[in-house]
Design a protein around this motif. Structure first.
Motif, PDB file in Angstrom:
ATOM      1  N   GLN A 123       0.823  -1.192   0.000  1.00 34.95           N
ATOM      2  CA  GLN A 123       0.000   0.000   0.000  1.00 34.95           C
ATOM      3  C   GLN A 123       0.865   1.253   0.000  1.00 34.95           C
ATOM      4  OE1 GLN A 123      -2.443  -0.345   3.439  1.00 34.95           O
ATOM      5  NE2 GLN A 123      -3.617  -2.063   2.644  1.00 34.95           N
ATOM      6  N   GLY A 124       0.656   2.107  -0.993  1.00 36.71           N
ATOM      7  CA  GLY A 124       1.169   3.447  -1.050  1.00 36.71           C
ATOM      8  C   GLY A 124       2.562   3.695  -0.528  1.00 36.71           C
ATOM      9  N   ALA A 125       3.554   2.937  -0.980  1.00 36.43           N
ATOM     10  CA  ALA A 125       4.887   3.125  -0.438  1.00 36.43           C
ATOM     11  C   ALA A 125       5.845   3.713  -1.457  1.00 36.43           C
ATOM     12  CB  ALA A 125       5.429   1.796   0.068  1.00 36.43           C
ATOM     13  N   SER A 126       5.539   3.658  -2.739  1.00 36.73           N
ATOM     14  CA  SER A 126       6.506   3.990  -3.773  1.00 36.73           C
ATOM     15  C   SER A 126       6.605   5.492  -3.996  1.00 36.73           C
ATOM     16  CB  SER A 126       6.131   3.305  -5.087  1.00 36.73           C
ATOM     17  OG  SER A 126       6.176   1.905  -4.935  1.00 36.73           O
ATOM     18  N   THR A 127       7.836   5.984  -4.114  1.00 34.03           N
ATOM     19  CA  THR A 127       8.087   7.360  -4.502  1.00 34.03           C
ATOM     20  C   THR A 127       7.968   7.481  -6.012  1.00 34.03           C
ATOM     21  OG1 THR A 127      10.445   6.967  -4.766  1.00 34.03           O
ATOM     22  CG2 THR A 127       9.686   7.634  -2.570  1.00 34.03           C
ATOM     23  N   ILE A 128       8.059   8.717  -6.499  1.00 33.20           N
ATOM     24  CA  ILE A 128       8.046   8.925  -7.945  1.00 33.20           C
ATOM     25  C   ILE A 128       9.221   8.206  -8.591  1.00 33.20           C
ATOM     26  CG2 ILE A 128       8.531  10.704  -9.688  1.00 33.20           C
ATOM     27  CD1 ILE A 128       6.617  12.539  -8.198  1.00 33.20           C
ATOM     28  N   ALA A 173      11.167   3.803 -12.005  1.00 34.63           N
ATOM     29  CA  ALA A 173      12.034   2.650 -12.217  1.00 34.63           C
ATOM     30  C   ALA A 173      11.224   1.418 -12.595  1.00 34.63           C
ATOM     31  CB  ALA A 173      12.853   2.386 -10.959  1.00 34.63           C
ATOM     32  N   ARG A 174      10.124   1.209 -11.913  1.00 30.96           N
ATOM     33  CA  ARG A 174       9.305   0.018 -12.160  1.00 30.96           C
ATOM     34  C   ARG A 174       8.634   0.072 -13.526  1.00 30.96           C
ATOM     35  NH1 ARG A 174       6.691   0.275  -7.790  1.00 30.96           N
ATOM     36  NH2 ARG A 174       4.762   1.228  -8.450  1.00 30.96           N
ATOM     37  N   ASN A 175       8.175   1.257 -13.935  1.00 29.43           N
ATOM     38  CA  ASN A 175       7.442   1.385 -15.183  1.00 29.43           C
ATOM     39  C   ASN A 175       8.351   1.517 -16.400  1.00 29.43           C
ATOM     40  OD1 ASN A 175       4.867   1.337 -13.995  1.00 29.43           O
ATOM     41  ND2 ASN A 175       4.984   3.504 -13.482  1.00 29.43           N
ATOM     42  N   TYR A 176       9.589   1.962 -16.180  1.00 34.49           N
ATOM     43  CA  TYR A 176      10.441   2.327 -17.316  1.00 34.49           C
ATOM     44  C   TYR A 176      11.461   1.272 -17.682  1.00 34.49           C
ATOM     45  CZ  TYR A 176      13.039   5.514 -20.382  1.00 34.49           C
ATOM     46  OH  TYR A 176      13.636   6.100 -21.464  1.00 34.49           O
ATOM     47  N   TYR A 177      12.030   0.590 -16.687  1.00 37.59           N
ATOM     48  CA  TYR A 177      13.165  -0.288 -16.963  1.00 37.59           C
ATOM     49  C   TYR A 177      12.800  -1.763 -16.929  1.00 37.59           C
ATOM     50  CZ  TYR A 177      16.074   3.833 -16.463  1.00 37.59           C
ATOM     51  OH  TYR A 177      16.637   5.071 -16.618  1.00 37.59           O
ATOM     52  N   ASP A 178      13.435  -2.521 -17.813  1.00 42.72           N
ATOM     53  CA  ASP A 178      13.328  -3.981 -17.778  1.00 42.72           C
ATOM     54  C   ASP A 178      13.971  -4.518 -16.506  1.00 42.72           C
ATOM     55  OD1 ASP A 178      11.897  -4.877 -19.977  1.00 42.72           O
ATOM     56  OD2 ASP A 178      13.597  -4.561 -21.320  1.00 42.72           O
ATOM     57  N   GLY A 179      13.538  -5.686 -16.101  1.00 38.42           N
ATOM     58  CA  GLY A 179      14.125  -6.312 -14.919  1.00 38.42           C
ATOM     59  C   GLY A 179      13.356  -6.035 -13.655  1.00 38.42           C
ATOM     60  N   LEU A 180      12.420  -5.081 -13.713  1.00 45.15           N
ATOM     61  CA  LEU A 180      11.571  -4.810 -12.544  1.00 45.15           C
ATOM     62  C   LEU A 180      10.142  -5.144 -12.932  1.00 45.15           C
ATOM     63  CD1 LEU A 180      12.999  -1.434 -11.176  1.00 45.15           C
ATOM     64  CD2 LEU A 180      13.210  -3.701 -10.175  1.00 45.15           C
ATOM     65  N   SER A 181       9.702  -6.337 -12.583  1.00 42.64           N
ATOM     66  CA  SER A 181       8.367  -6.785 -12.941  1.00 42.64           C
ATOM     67  C   SER A 181       7.340  -6.126 -12.042  1.00 42.64           C
ATOM     68  CB  SER A 181       8.260  -8.305 -12.801  1.00 42.64           C
ATOM     69  OG  SER A 181       8.338  -8.668 -11.437  1.00 42.64           O
ATOM     70  N   GLN A 182       6.054  -6.323 -12.392  1.00 42.43           N
ATOM     71  CA  GLN A 182       4.977  -5.802 -11.559  1.00 42.43           C
ATOM     72  C   GLN A 182       4.602  -6.776 -10.441  1.00 42.43           C
ATOM     73  OE1 GLN A 182       3.736  -2.777 -12.005  1.00 42.43           O
ATOM     74  NE2 GLN A 182       5.011  -2.373 -13.784  1.00 42.43           N
ATOM     75  N   GLU A 183       5.298  -7.898 -10.375  1.00 39.10           N
ATOM     76  CA  GLU A 183       4.978  -8.904  -9.370  1.00 39.10           C
ATOM     77  C   GLU A 183       5.152  -8.335  -7.963  1.00 39.10           C
ATOM     78  OE1 GLU A 183       6.645 -13.247  -7.806  1.00 39.10           O
ATOM     79  OE2 GLU A 183       7.581 -12.203  -9.493  1.00 39.10           O
ATOM     80  N   ARG A 184       4.186  -8.628  -7.081  1.00 40.96           N
ATOM     81  CA  ARG A 184       4.268  -8.145  -5.709  1.00 40.96           C
ATOM     82  C   ARG A 184       5.063  -9.152  -4.878  1.00 40.96           C
ATOM     83  NH1 ARG A 184      -0.692  -6.363  -7.618  1.00 40.96           N
ATOM     84  NH2 ARG A 184      -1.135  -4.178  -7.159  1.00 40.96           N
ATOM     85  N   ILE A 196      14.031  -0.721  -4.753  1.00 40.35           N
ATOM     86  CA  ILE A 196      14.614   0.277  -3.857  1.00 40.35           C
ATOM     87  C   ILE A 196      16.061   0.563  -4.239  1.00 40.35           C
ATOM     88  CG2 ILE A 196      15.345   0.667  -1.473  1.00 40.35           C
ATOM     89  CD1 ILE A 196      12.806  -0.902  -0.632  1.00 40.35           C
ATOM     90  N   PHE A 197      16.846  -0.498  -4.499  1.00 40.88           N
ATOM     91  CA  PHE A 197      18.242  -0.309  -4.891  1.00 40.88           C
ATOM     92  C   PHE A 197      18.345   0.505  -6.180  1.00 40.88           C
ATOM     93  CE2 PHE A 197      19.642  -4.517  -2.674  1.00 40.88           C
ATOM     94  CZ  PHE A 197      19.557  -3.874  -1.446  1.00 40.88           C
ATOM     95  N   VAL A 198      17.498   0.142  -7.163  1.00 37.39           N
ATOM     96  CA  VAL A 198      17.540   0.841  -8.443  1.00 37.39           C
ATOM     97  C   VAL A 198      17.160   2.308  -8.255  1.00 37.39           C
ATOM     98  CG1 VAL A 198      16.467   1.018 -10.720  1.00 37.39           C
ATOM     99  CG2 VAL A 198      17.139  -1.217  -9.834  1.00 37.39           C
ATOM    100  N   ALA A 199      16.140   2.554  -7.424  1.00 34.71           N
ATOM    101  CA  ALA A 199      15.689   3.926  -7.207  1.00 34.71           C
ATOM    102  C   ALA A 199      16.798   4.781  -6.596  1.00 34.71           C
ATOM    103  CB  ALA A 199      14.453   3.936  -6.321  1.00 34.71           C
ATOM    104  N   TYR A 236       9.216   9.758 -15.747  1.00 36.25           N
ATOM    105  CA  TYR A 236       8.006   9.347 -15.028  1.00 36.25           C
ATOM    106  C   TYR A 236       6.756   9.844 -15.749  1.00 36.25           C
ATOM    107  CZ  TYR A 236       4.500   9.327 -11.274  1.00 36.25           C
ATOM    108  OH  TYR A 236       3.367   9.147 -10.522  1.00 36.25           O
ATOM    109  N   LEU A 237       6.739  11.139 -16.103  1.00 34.01           N
ATOM    110  CA  LEU A 237       5.552  11.722 -16.730  1.00 34.01           C
ATOM    111  C   LEU A 237       5.348  11.226 -18.148  1.00 34.01           C
ATOM    112  CD1 LEU A 237       5.733  15.379 -15.386  1.00 34.01           C
ATOM    113  CD2 LEU A 237       4.070  13.622 -14.794  1.00 34.01           C
TER     114      LEU A 237
END
Length: 808
Positions: free
Chosen positions: A182-187, A192-203, A212-215, A231-232
């Motif tokens: 719930q609501g933890a991610s910064t911009i 990072a999650r939406n733009y780069y490969d290697g970061l899936s949407q899996e919870r 977090i490391f990538v961010a 991001y935008l």
């Protein structure tokens, strides 16, 4: 969608042990005190009894379990070592995480929409996703639009390190405990999650830590403007618009550089849940987006009071948008199908936004013609019904578990509630086949005799009665099923045990938590249908009778592949679960055929093929059902009625089958009520006279099944196995003397009918007591006045009702 109490250990507290240790040390270093008699006198002895209590301390014999407790120095040292190890692991993981490059940008950044197909794999159900309009420099995005997004999503963005420590701790806790993040991610994290490969949407915890490391590394290698621009350009705003450039065009028909502060605030507010806001606005409900718009303006005022503190007073309502002219796949029944597909993909970490950019190809289980037939059948038989009357339908292939068609509503764009999947209603007598299955599975025969007269009293349950009178005192299992005799099924449930009924029904696809709750709260009322079911559950549940005792998980996706052609879903992997034996399934089907041939479900008979099924009507006619099947398809039809009432009991007309949360005609002008604190709520009430399982539901079922079975091979059900042994829970009726019939020359060895005597369906037997009988009207219409399976008979206590449709 809990905290844990720390329980201290027993025995002496740590402080007490420390004081005792200090005292022992002091006693060993300081010379003993001398007595009061003066210097050189004998040493002062211990107080009376102290010698005995302290005996043994010097040699350790009295320390007992304390010898196994490490000293505080060891504990502290251990904690330091553990902390150092964890810190070292974090540093190693951080150092091994590479900084993403532009070459690693996901294909989705350039867009790759998904396509959903109907069952045949050729006809397109929907195409999801649109092209972006990339913004090249941050300077093209007005500062007030940037501030709106930052205020809405991450107010500390300009100063933080790319992560939120408080949000991170909360997120890690929810992930580790299996709860929703719930609501933890910064911009920066979202980018990072939406733009780069290697970061899936899996919870998962692993994905979150890597994110977090990538961010953090991106925050060190990119400027804040670069992060915000990426991001935008990638975030989803709704209406199929990915990125701020497309959002400006699709919502306000202008370039992003021309957006006003109010328009920026509206778009920033949509980032939180764009698909949900789309649905609300399409239904004419602007309340959620207006609420979010005001929230963003308030946050902008806090972010920079000098620039934005007066915006809310100046523009209290959101700016006017252009009409959504793109093809709306969610309009009509297609929206319900798309939503069920998304719901089935969500546990795999694939949501609607992923479908818009992920390049998936999905073959669904839906038959386009049958979906249209389901809608026609419902509308044909409800066109003159009050608008508060709701109907639902679901059809499942019992051999595969594929949901081939359903009716959840007419238009998802105006009514997103899917009755077939979401409305939980009392099954009434349509639940009795699961009791019958438990009876046969435990080795009891269809030739058993059961009590036909009530009321009967069972532990923890209101007295159970029947709906129509009969002079018969007992009835065999086939006729008890055909005439839906409550007392018979209650005694069957007592004999086999309620837990066995729960186990069979749950393995057939009925929600087990609901079944267990009903068993615990209402005991034997479970056997006559006081538990809640959905239309999809019932259609799939009856598959155990049509498919030789086996059940396959109900599903809506045959196969799904991602942009690389890798299979993410294949229904060939769904294994068939044996719920009851083929012999029990065959005998149960014999009894359920009798329902349609001579019992309460005669109006559902098809002219060209065998049918088996069961009616269901609960007390006060609040929920009515007909569920039936052929060897190729199992279909459930349910109906109910709900009224919209205010807190003071005033009746309010529903809007698109929903109870309005606002007062008046325009939700945008509502000041007192909100979707969370609604003006009206839904209450389930009795259906009009004439609505019973044997009437309208059976008629809808027959109309739909006539279309659904066109062209299907006429297949026969398996023959009666006649397994098990008779278990007579009531006296076998005494045969009435009758003339000996002439033997049939074609079948000289035909057995005598074991059900002779006072036939259950003979009107001459209807003199006293209560038995379920289906009587025809006197107008020659053939529509019965009652289907004979009201849940507990006249005057019985009514079990607690299930929640109304949208009351939850």
């Amino acid at each position: 969608m809990p905290g844990y109490d720390h329980q201290p250990g027993t025995g002496p507290q740590r402080g007490e042990r420390r004081r005792q240790h200090d005292q022992d040390t002091i006693a060993s270093q300081i010379p003993p005190r001398r007595g009061r008699g003066g210097r050189g006198g004998p040493p002062e002895g211990p107080p009376p009894g102290e010698r005995e209590r302290g005996r043994g301390r010097g040699d350790g014999e009295g320390r007992g379990w304390r010898r196994f407790i490490p000293s505080w120095k060891i504990v502290v040292a251990g904690c330091v070592v553990v902390a150092a190890g964890i810190f070292g692991m974090i540093m190693v993981g951080y150092s091994l995480t590479p900084v993403p490059t532009s070459a690693q940008a996901k294909d989705a950044v350039d867009d790759m929409g998904s396509t959903l197909y109907y069952e045949n794999g050729k006809e397109v159900l929907a195409k999801l996703g649109v092209k972006r309009i990339p913004v090249q420099t941050i300077g093209e995005i007005p500062a007030h639009v940037q501030d709106a997004v930052i205020a809405a999503e991450n107010s500390s963005f300009r100063d933080d390190s790319g992560i939120s420590f408080s949000g991170m701790v909360r997120s890690l806790w929810f992930t580790a405990t299996g709860q929703q993040i719930q609501g933890a991610s910064t911009i920066t994290q979202q980018m990072a999650r939406n733009y780069y490969d290697g970061l899936s949407q899996e919870r998962s915890l692993q994905r979150k830590v890597k994110e977090i490391f990538v961010a953090v590394k991106l925050n060190q290698s990119l400027t804040k403007d670069q992060i915000l621009l990426q991001y935008l350009n990638t975030i989803y705003f709704g209406r199929g618009a990915n990125g701020i450039g497309a959002a400006a065009q699709y919502f306000f028909d202008k370039k992003v550089s021309k957006l006003t502060p109010e328009e920026g605030a509206y778009l920033a507010g949509r980032i939180q849940n764009p698909s949900s806001f789309d649905t609300s606005e399409k239904s004419g409900d602007n309340g959620p987006t207006e609420y979010r718009y005001k929230y963003v303006l308030e946050q902008m005022g806090k972010l920079d009071p000098a620039k934005y503190s007066g915006l809310l007073a100046k523009s209290p309502t959101s700016p006017k948008r252009k009409a959504d002219k793109q093809k709306d796949y969610y309009k009509g029944v297609q929206g319900y199908m798309i939503r069920t597909v998304i719901d089935e993909l969500r546990p795999l970490g694939i949501d609607e936004d992923d479908l818009k950019t992920g390049g998936y190809k999905i073959r669904t289980t839906f038959d386009k013609k049958l979906m249209e037939a389901a809608k026609r059948a419902v509308n044909q038989h409800t066109r003159n019904a009050p608008k508060e009357v709701m109907a639902t339908l679901a059809a499942v292939d019992p051999r595969t578990g594929r949901i081939r068609a359903f009716y959840g509503g007419d238009d998802y764009a105006t009514d997103a509630w899917n009755d077939a999947f979401m409305s939980v209603k009392q099954a009434a007598s349509a639940f009795k086949p699961y009791v019958l299955a438990a009876w046969l599975e435990q080795g009891y025969s269809l030739r058993s005799y059961l009590p036909a007269k009530g009321p009967i009293e069972l532990p923890g349950t209101s007295p159970i009665n029947n709906d129509h009178p009969s002079g018969a005192t007992s009835v065999d299992v086939v006729k008890a099923t055909a005439s839906s005799v409550n007392t018979a099924f209650a005694k069957m449930g007592e004999k086999v045990g309620l837990q066995s009924v729960v186990e069979i029904a749950s393995r057939a696809g009925i929600d087990k938590e609901r079944l267990e709750e009903t068993k615990d709260r209402q005991s034997y009322l479970l056997t006559i249908g006081s538990s809640g079911v959905t239309a999809v559950e019932q259609a799939g549940g009856y598959s155990i009778f049509a498919n030789q005792g086996k059940h396959i998980k109900n599903h809506v996706i045959i196969k799904a592949t991602d942009r690389n052609g890798q299979v993410v879903v294949d229904d060939k992997n769904y294994a068939a679960v044996t719920v009851i034996s083929p012999e029990a399934a065959a005998d149960a089907t014999v009894a359920l055929q009798a329902v349609v041939k001579s019992g309460t479900g005669r109006n559902a008979a098809l002219y060209d093929r065998p049918v088996a099924g069961k009616t269901g009507t609960n007390n006060d006619n609040k929920d009515v059902w007909f569920v039936g099947f052929t060897p190729q398809i199992s279909t459930a039809v349910g109906m109910y009625k709900q009224e919209c009432r205010t807190a003071k009991g005033k009746l309010v007309a529903p809007v698109n089958d929903n109870c309005p949360w606002y007062r008046g005609k325009d939700p945008a002008k509502e000041k007192k009520y909100t979707p969370q604190k609604a003006y009206s709520s839904a209450f389930e009430v009795p259906l009009p006279s004439g609505y019973q399982g044997a009437t309208y539901p059976a008629a809808i079922w027959k109309t739909f099944m006539t279309e659904a079975t066109k062209g299907d091979e006429v297949m026969q059900f398996p023959p009666r196995a006649d397994g098990g042994v008779p278990e007579n829970l009531a006296p076998k009726p005494t045969p009435t003397p009758t003339p000996t019939p002439t033997a049939d020359p074609e079948n000289p060895f035909e057995e005598e009918d074991p059900n002779v005597g006072c036939p259950l369906l003979d009107p001459a037997c209807q003199d006293d007591g209560d038995v379920s009988v289906d009587e025809e009207t006197g107008d020659g219409s053939g529509i019965p006045e009652g289907d004979g399976d009201s849940m507990m008979g006249r005057g019985a206590a009514v079990p607690n009702p299930m929640p109304s449709r949208r009351e939850d």
